[in-house]
Design a protein around this motif. Structure first.
Motif, PDB file in Angstrom:
ATOM      1  N   LEU A   1       0.828  -1.209   0.000  1.00  0.00           N
ATOM      2  CA  LEU A   1       0.000   0.000   0.000  1.00  0.00           C
ATOM      3  C   LEU A   1       0.862   1.257   0.000  1.00  0.00           C
ATOM      4  CD1 LEU A   1      -2.964  -0.891   2.376  1.00  0.00           C
ATOM      5  CD2 LEU A   1      -2.922  -0.874  -0.107  1.00  0.00           C
ATOM      6  N   ASN A   2       1.934   1.186  -0.736  1.00  0.00           N
ATOM      7  CA  ASN A   2       2.806   2.358  -0.843  1.00  0.00           C
ATOM      8  C   ASN A   2       1.997   3.589  -1.255  1.00  0.00           C
ATOM      9  OD1 ASN A   2       4.303   4.217  -2.767  1.00  0.00           O
ATOM     10  ND2 ASN A   2       5.957   3.218  -1.650  1.00  0.00           N
ATOM     11  N   PRO A   3       2.150   4.646  -0.484  1.00  0.00           N
ATOM     12  CA  PRO A   3       1.303   5.824  -0.713  1.00  0.00           C
ATOM     13  C   PRO A   3       1.377   6.353  -2.142  1.00  0.00           C
ATOM     14  CG  PRO A   3       2.594   6.074   1.278  1.00  0.00           C
ATOM     15  CD  PRO A   3       3.072   4.822   0.635  1.00  0.00           C
ATOM     16  N   SER A   4       2.580   6.430  -2.686  1.00  0.00           N
ATOM     17  CA  SER A   4       2.712   6.977  -4.042  1.00  0.00           C
ATOM     18  C   SER A   4       1.926   6.130  -5.027  1.00  0.00           C
ATOM     19  CB  SER A   4       4.174   6.977  -4.461  1.00  0.00           C
ATOM     20  OG  SER A   4       4.979   7.279  -3.368  1.00  0.00           O
ATOM     21  N   ALA A   5       2.088   4.823  -4.887  1.00  0.00           N
ATOM     22  CA  ALA A   5       1.394   3.928  -5.799  1.00  0.00           C
ATOM     23  C   ALA A   5      -0.109   4.098  -5.665  1.00  0.00           C
ATOM     24  CB  ALA A   5       1.799   2.487  -5.511  1.00  0.00           C
ATOM     25  N   VAL A   6      -0.587   4.172  -4.428  1.00  0.00           N
ATOM     26  CA  VAL A   6      -2.022   4.291  -4.205  1.00  0.00           C
ATOM     27  C   VAL A   6      -2.588   5.529  -4.888  1.00  0.00           C
ATOM     28  CG1 VAL A   6      -3.786   4.688  -2.460  1.00  0.00           C
ATOM     29  CG2 VAL A   6      -2.022   2.988  -2.067  1.00  0.00           C
ATOM     30  N   VAL A   7      -1.892   6.643  -4.703  1.00  0.00           N
ATOM     31  CA  VAL A   7      -2.409   7.893  -5.246  1.00  0.00           C
ATOM     32  C   VAL A   7      -2.439   7.853  -6.774  1.00  0.00           C
ATOM     33  CG1 VAL A   7      -1.988  10.354  -5.470  1.00  0.00           C
ATOM     34  CG2 VAL A   7      -1.726   9.244  -3.258  1.00  0.00           C
ATOM     35  N   LEU A   8      -1.363   7.347  -7.372  1.00  0.00           N
ATOM     36  CA  LEU A   8      -1.335   7.332  -8.834  1.00  0.00           C
ATOM     37  C   LEU A   8      -2.331   6.335  -9.411  1.00  0.00           C
ATOM     38  CD1 LEU A   8       2.389   7.978  -9.364  1.00  0.00           C
ATOM     39  CD2 LEU A   8       0.501   9.327 -10.251  1.00  0.00           C
ATOM     40  N   LEU A   9      -2.466   5.199  -8.761  1.00  0.00           N
ATOM     41  CA  LEU A   9      -3.483   4.250  -9.205  1.00  0.00           C
ATOM     42  C   LEU A   9      -4.874   4.882  -9.083  1.00  0.00           C
ATOM     43  CD1 LEU A   9      -2.049   1.013  -7.569  1.00  0.00           C
ATOM     44  CD2 LEU A   9      -2.152   1.531 -10.005  1.00  0.00           C
ATOM     45  N   GLY A  10      -5.035   5.650  -8.023  1.00  0.00           N
ATOM     46  CA  GLY A  10      -6.316   6.333  -7.837  1.00  0.00           C
ATOM     47  C   GLY A  10      -6.597   7.322  -8.947  1.00  0.00           C
ATOM     48  N   ILE A  11      -5.566   8.027  -9.365  1.00  0.00           N
ATOM     49  CA  ILE A  11      -5.758   8.984 -10.456  1.00  0.00           C
ATOM     50  C   ILE A  11      -6.146   8.248 -11.729  1.00  0.00           C
ATOM     51  CG2 ILE A  11      -4.496  10.543 -11.983  1.00  0.00           C
ATOM     52  CD1 ILE A  11      -3.101  11.597  -9.439  1.00  0.00           C
ATOM     53  N   ALA A  12      -5.493   7.114 -11.974  1.00  0.00           N
ATOM     54  CA  ALA A  12      -5.844   6.325 -13.156  1.00  0.00           C
ATOM     55  C   ALA A  12      -7.289   5.850 -13.065  1.00  0.00           C
ATOM     56  CB  ALA A  12      -4.906   5.125 -13.291  1.00  0.00           C
ATOM     57  N   MET A  13      -7.662   5.396 -11.874  1.00  0.00           N
ATOM     58  CA  MET A  13      -9.029   4.921 -11.675  1.00  0.00           C
ATOM     59  C   MET A  13     -10.035   6.054 -11.913  1.00  0.00           C
ATOM     60  SD  MET A  13     -11.229   2.715 -10.961  1.00  0.00           S
ATOM     61  CE  MET A  13     -10.095   1.355 -10.776  1.00  0.00           C
ATOM     62  N   SER A  14      -9.720   7.246 -11.438  1.00  0.00           N
ATOM     63  CA  SER A  14     -10.609   8.391 -11.659  1.00  0.00           C
ATOM     64  C   SER A  14     -10.796   8.652 -13.139  1.00  0.00           C
ATOM     65  CB  SER A  14     -10.035   9.651 -11.017  1.00  0.00           C
ATOM     66  OG  SER A  14     -10.022   9.525  -9.636  1.00  0.00           O
ATOM     67  N   ALA A  15      -9.699   8.535 -13.876  1.00  0.00           N
ATOM     68  CA  ALA A  15      -9.784   8.795 -15.313  1.00  0.00           C
ATOM     69  C   ALA A  15     -10.702   7.780 -15.982  1.00  0.00           C
ATOM     70  CB  ALA A  15      -8.393   8.754 -15.936  1.00  0.00           C
ATOM     71  N   ILE A  16     -10.570   6.521 -15.583  1.00  0.00           N
ATOM     72  CA  ILE A  16     -11.403   5.482 -16.189  1.00  0.00           C
ATOM     73  C   ILE A  16     -12.877   5.710 -15.832  1.00  0.00           C
ATOM     74  CG2 ILE A  16     -11.933   3.023 -16.194  1.00  0.00           C
ATOM     75  CD1 ILE A  16      -8.926   2.514 -15.781  1.00  0.00           C
ATOM     76  N   ALA A  17     -13.138   5.989 -14.561  1.00  0.00           N
ATOM     77  CA  ALA A  17     -14.523   6.202 -14.138  1.00  0.00           C
ATOM     78  C   ALA A  17     -15.109   7.428 -14.829  1.00  0.00           C
ATOM     79  CB  ALA A  17     -14.602   6.358 -12.624  1.00  0.00           C
ATOM     80  N   GLY A  18     -14.301   8.476 -14.954  1.00  0.00           N
ATOM     81  CA  GLY A  18     -14.781   9.682 -15.634  1.00  0.00           C
ATOM     82  C   GLY A  18     -15.167   9.379 -17.070  1.00  0.00           C
ATOM     83  N   ALA A  19     -14.327   8.594 -17.745  1.00  0.00           N
ATOM     84  CA  ALA A  19     -14.635   8.232 -19.129  1.00  0.00           C
ATOM     85  C   ALA A  19     -15.885   7.368 -19.176  1.00  0.00           C
ATOM     86  CB  ALA A  19     -13.458   7.501 -19.751  1.00  0.00           C
ATOM     87  N   GLY A  20     -16.023   6.466 -18.208  1.00  0.00           N
ATOM     88  CA  GLY A  20     -17.213   5.631 -18.150  1.00  0.00           C
ATOM     89  C   GLY A  20     -18.473   6.475 -18.020  1.00  0.00           C
ATOM     90  N   ILE A  21     -18.394   7.525 -17.216  1.00  0.00           N
ATOM     91  CA  ILE A  21     -19.556   8.393 -17.047  1.00  0.00           C
ATOM     92  C   ILE A  21     -19.894   9.085 -18.369  1.00  0.00           C
ATOM     93  CG2 ILE A  21     -20.313  10.536 -15.961  1.00  0.00           C
ATOM     94  CD1 ILE A  21     -18.868   9.556 -13.425  1.00  0.00           C
ATOM     95  N   GLN A  22     -18.855   9.507 -19.099  1.00  0.00           N
ATOM     96  CA  GLN A  22     -19.126  10.150 -20.385  1.00  0.00           C
ATOM     97  C   GLN A  22     -19.775   9.182 -21.362  1.00  0.00           C
ATOM     98  OE1 GLN A  22     -15.349  11.980 -21.488  1.00  0.00           O
ATOM     99  NE2 GLN A  22     -16.274  13.956 -21.025  1.00  0.00           N
ATOM    100  N   ILE A  23     -19.306   7.942 -21.347  1.00  0.00           N
ATOM    101  CA  ILE A  23     -19.914   6.950 -22.243  1.00  0.00           C
ATOM    102  C   ILE A  23     -21.376   6.751 -21.881  1.00  0.00           C
ATOM    103  CG2 ILE A  23     -19.923   4.502 -22.877  1.00  0.00           C
ATOM    104  CD1 ILE A  23     -16.908   4.553 -22.733  1.00  0.00           C
TER     105      ILE A  23
END
Lengths: 682, 333
Positions: A492-514
């Motif tokens: 649960l390295n903090p850096s990894a968590v945050v960046l994975l979270g940003i990637a996840m946000s991008a995917i969810a945001g795109a999903g909402i647009q679809i």
């Protein structure tokens, strides 16, 4: 100067395959893109059009509608990829790109600002505006991220936050100046649709010129990849090369943003794709990057055309995010080893040892402020209730003022409850990942909850409203499980968590647009709900958020106690074994659930989970339970304030609370971020 | 996510502007609404029962202080000779909806159509609220707590067609105790169609084929709303014998397909009737030199007809009259 790289890189088979593969992909996609459109034009007609154009409708369509779109895709993809490669080199940061450093968002913001403030000037030279905005954003991200001492993750994080801030400012401009911005600049999600060749002709000289210049200077960029000591012996040259590289990258991104709007992930993915082949020298890297960037974006555009429905088209930027975000995840998981643990994360304190105030008086003060503000909030709105009438109206059940108060009480309580939930969620998540810059919105949980709730709103509009929080929880849980299980192996390295979270946000945001495109829902309250709205909340939502708080806050309280007993960092706590990890996981879970509850009630309000705990920590230090108590009140105060202001200043038009929170809260947050760096570097 | 949100917001801005776009303008018949309040003799004063989406609503007496949350209903109310006390988004109403259904200065703005300000509505102390299921269904209970609320859903699956338009108009007339006035308005309208048909016949334009669009710039590119048979505008033009050539494969719930320039090849031999905004003249500027646009037969043969920018395409009887006037004038010119 020429000996730095040592050798002419051999044109080995991997290089050839990366070029050959890229070119093949690009050519195929070029044809597919020309064949794909609203009118059906058979392949052989497209071929005829290309080989011998005649003045027929089909040939004109291929040449003057589809070709410009495809060509702008090639130029934009290539330019963004070259910009990304340059930025990755000059910052020595594998996560750098024009979008992760905030350049796209900055360019877009200033262009929209220009549309409002200097409409005449803007239409003549949007490029200048975009370049200026991009440069300012890049500098902001650089300095907020800690300047020279910045770690890759920290710089990327700071860039992401600058993007978010600017994004919310842009949103605010669209609301405050809807008339000025509506017709002119609506390409905020990135689309390649072109009316004619003018966009291509405008971008072409810049893209070709700057790319060639970058190629001519390729040895300078090679030099920047040397290790620090060798590079520093070259002194001035390195600094100059960095500055030139930054300017070239910003110009490339800016010209693209001024034609097609901000599109992310191309600049991040393409360079890594090419580097995978082992190409190192920039002379070979940059053309390869251009080809692959072009292929990626044209490919994304072809996919976007396929999702088209009869009402609107999916923005190409959304498809790019779905293609690109998994790459960010992959990068984090494979390329981040060297960066692990660097930068932030060792301490929960960003402000160092701040002034401390005694907890008792602070607790009383915060409580009084919260209660007074909630009561005051019922006085203000589209119509002000005079103090003399206010108290009686609270207890009457008829009359205009009491009717107004009946409308205001539930929404104020929902705001207070959701604000508190988000703040506690922030405290818990920060505890769990030992990262003072994390909260539900940063680790992707809010977006996941948003996607879940949006699915209910759009796909099954008839479903009862109580399913909304459940869908939000499911969405949040999935996002959290994905992010944390991927990050699990990294402890649960903090850096990894945050960046994975940003990637996840991008995917969810795109999903909402679809969803929005597929659902073709006009004027749905879903849009506004997503921006974080306290509009027209009822006792129903009061009950929902109340339920979440009643169940989860005692657990949070107990967890905070447990954390206080455990030693903080993993190294010294490792003797305690799995206990630490399990406690962190539990804190995570409770934090995610609280955030999901808040999202279900007020939509995706960001930043509160970041700001409230910071503010409190600054005042009272690191005692967790005290901090949690005060944070909850601070979060409640913030959202109640946002709600009150949002329904008052532009009445009868409402301003979504989420946008106000971003506008009010982010400057403070940026200040904190800057301050923590400054202290560290002293 | 933030990026997504931006997109949404922008889309929202777009939706706010366009979900309601359409309009029509004509400049005759000025004082439809001037006799509000003063009760004509025809008015019924007893209890009335109104049908709406959620069943029936009983009022002790016909409503006088009406708040309308969607412009279609605003226009209906104005056509009945009443001015609402509150309307959503007055500024844009003036931009989009014909001046033949003009609002008095006394009409209070109650915010946007998607988020009408509940406090502002309460402050008007209305005795009837007319809400739109598309935008306002989530706040129905709160609206109903402020005043009796009727809700209509023009887009419940098969579009807001002509019959639905007259049905909603008649229901609103019942609520206001103006059923006689409604009959008069509709029979005048039918008479108007007869006259329009005669004008068309005189000009040799019976059975005139056409495609009707409302065009605007979206994401920097031309976007066209091509109206389908289940829309009120096509239903109106059908009454004067015009033949719609835009026939999509599937039913469009909102009564139009949103397409780009390429799709116009499907109707290239038809006659092209369009509505654009003065500050977004897509066919005048953006498409002027476009080879595809200029290659369409109706452009080559100069069979394009522009209607006034305030020709409201989602309106009631007044909009239908204005649309017919505009089309007849444009194609017989």
């Amino acid at each position: 100067m020429s000996s730095v790289q040592g050798s002419k890189p051999a044109m080995n088979w991997r290089t050839i395959s990366i070029y050959g593969g890229g070119l093949t992909a690009l050519i195929v996609l070029f044809f597919v893109s020309l064949c794909y459109g609203e009118a059906s034009i058979p392949l052989h007609v497209v071929w005829d059009a290309l080989t011998g154009r005649q003045d027929s409708l089909e040939h004109n369509m291929v040449w003057d509608l589809r070709m410009p779109r495809t060509v702008i895709g090639i130029l934009a993809g290539g330019a963004l990829a070259v910009a990304g490669a340059l930025l990755q080199t000059i910052t020595r940061n594998p996560l750098a790109a024009s979008d992760t450093l905030g350049i796209n968002a900055g360019a877009y913001f200033v262009v929209v600002l220009g549309a409002i403030a200097f409409p005449g000037l803007l239409s003549q030279s949007p490029f200048i505006f975009a370049a200026l905005g991009g440069l300012l954003a890049a500098f902001a991200a650089y300095f907020m991220g800690g300047g020279r001492t910045s770690s890759p993750v920290r710089l990327a994080l700071s860039g992401m936050i600058v993007s978010m801030v600017l994004g919310s400012f842009t949103s605010a401009l669209h609301i405050f100046f809807s008339m000025e911005t509506q017709g002119l600049f609506l390409w905020g999600s990135g689309t390649l649709v072109q009316n004619d060749w003018s966009g291509v002709f405008y971008a072409l000289p810049w893209v070709v010129g700057i790319t060639l210049l970058a190629l001519i200077l390729s040895r300078q960029w090679d030099m920047l990849e040397l290790d620090e000591s060798t590079a520093s012996s070259l002194g001035q040259k390195v600094t100059l090369a960095r500055a030139v590289g930054l300017i070239l990258a910003v110009l490339l991104a800016a010209v693209i943003v001024s034609v097609i709007g901000p599109i992310g992930f191309v600049g991040l993915v393409a360079p890594h794709l090419v580097r995978l082949s082992g190409v190192r020298s920039n002379r070979l890297l940059l053309p390869g990057v251009f080809i692959w960037g072009a292929a990626l974006l044209v490919g994304a555009d072809v996919l976007a055309k396929m999702v088209h429905n009869s009402s609107m088209e999916l923005p190409t930027g959304a498809v790019m995010a779905i293609i690109g975000a998994p790459w960010l995840i992959w990068l984090v998981l494979t390329r981040m080893k060297a960066a692990n643990g660097s930068g932030m994360s060792t301490s929960m304190s960003t402000g160092g040892a701040a002034r401390r105030f005694a907890f008792g008086p602070m607790a009383v003060l915060f409580s009084v402020i919260t209660v007074v503000l909630i009561l005051l909030s019922t006085m203000f709105g589209g119509m002000r209730i005079p103090l003399a009438d206010w108290l009686p109206s609270l207890f009457q059940s008829d009359g205009l003022f009491s009717a107004l108060i009946q409308l205001r009480i539930p929404r104020t309580l929902v705001a207070a409850g959701a604000g508190a939930a988000l703040a506690i969620s922030g405290v818990l998540i920060q505890m769990a990942v030992r990262n003072p810059l994390a909260d539900a919105s940063i680790v992707g949980v809010s977006s996941g909850a948003g996607l879940g709730a949006m699915m209910v709103i759009i796909l099954w509009p008839g479903l009862p409203i109580y399913l909304l929080p459940i869908a939000a929880i499911i969405g949040a849980a999935i996002a959290a499980v994905v992010v944390f299980s991927l990050a699990w192996k990294k402890g649960l390295n903090p850096s990894a968590v945050v960046l994975l979270g940003i990637a996840m946000s991008a995917i969810a945001g795109a999903g909402i647009q679809i969803l929005i495109v597929r659902g073709a829902v006009y004027g749905s309250s879903g849009y506004i709900w997503l921006t974080g709205s306290t509009y027209a909340r009822t006792w129903e939502q009061v009950r929902v958020i109340g339920l979440f708080l009643v169940i989860l806050v005692p657990v949070a309280w107990w967890l905070a106690r447990r954390f206080e007993l455990l030693v903080f960092d993993d190294n010294s706590a490792s003797g305690l074994g799995l206990g630490v990890r399990r406690t962190r996981l539990l804190a995570m879970t409770v934090g995610v659930l609280l955030a999901a509850g808040a999202v279900a009630c007020v939509g995706t309000v960001g930043f509160i989970g970041l700001i409230a705990p910071h503010m409190v920590r600054l005042l009272t230090g690191n005692k967790l339970r005290r901090s949690m108590f005060l944070s909850a009140l601070a979060g409640a105060v913030m959202l109640v304030l946002a709600d009150t202001i949002g329904r008052t200043v532009m009445a009868p038009t409402e301003i979504p609370s989420g946008i106000l929170i971003a506008i009010i809260g982010t400057p403070y947050f940026l200040y904190l971020m800057y301050r923590s760096n400054w202290r560290k570097s002293v | 996510m933030k990026k997504g949100l931006n997109g949404l917001l922008i889309m929202l801005a777009f939706v706010l502007v366009l979900a309601g776009c359409g309009k029509s303008t004509t400049t005759t018949d000025t004082s439809q609404g001037s006799d509000s309040g003063s009760a004509p003799a025809e008015e019924t004063a007893g209890p009335v029962t109104v049908k709406h989406k959620r069943g029936e609503l009983k009022l002790d007496k016909p409503a006088e202080r009406v708040v309308t949350l969607e412009w279609t209903y605003t226009e209906d109310v104005v056509a009945l000779g009443v001015q609402p006390v509150g309307n959503a988004d007055n500024a844009n109403y003036k931009v989009w909806v014909t001046s033949e259904a003009a609002l008095d200065d006394s009409v209070t703005d109650i915010g946007t159509r998607s988020e009408p300000n509940l406090e502002a509505i309460a402050a008007l102390k209305p005795d009837l609220i007319i809400a739109n299921a598309d935008n306002n269904t989530a706040v129905y209970d709160q609206l109903n707590a402020i005043a009796p609320t009727i809700e209509y859903d023009p887009y419940d699956g098969d579009g807001y067609d002509y019959d639905k338009m007259t049905e909603i108009f008649n229901n609103i007339a019942t609520a206001l105790g103006k059923e006689d006035k409604a009959k008069e308005v509709l029979s005048n309208l039918d008479q108007h169609y007869v006259e329009a048909k005669e004008k068309l016949a005189a000009a040799g334009k019976e059975n005139f084929n056409f495609a009707l669009t409302q065009a605007f710039t979206y994401q920097n590119a031309v976007s066209l709303r091509m109206f389908t048979d289940n829309s009120v505008v096509i239903g109106t033009l059908d009454k004067i014998g015009l033949v719609n050539d835009w026939q999509p494969d599937k039913v469009e719930n909102y009564g139009f397909s949103t397409v780009g320039i390429e799709s116009l090849t499907d109707v290239k031999d038809s006659n092209f009737i369009y509505i654009t905004q003065p500050d977004d003249d897509v066919f005048g500027t953006a498409m002027k030199d476009n080879s595809v646009w200029n290659g369409l037969n109706f452009v080559k043969e100069k069979r394009t007809y522009q209607l006034d920018s305030t020709t409201w395409t989602f309106g009631g009887p007044i909009s239908s009259k204005v649309l017919v006037d505009g089309v007849v004038e444009a194609i017989t010119k």
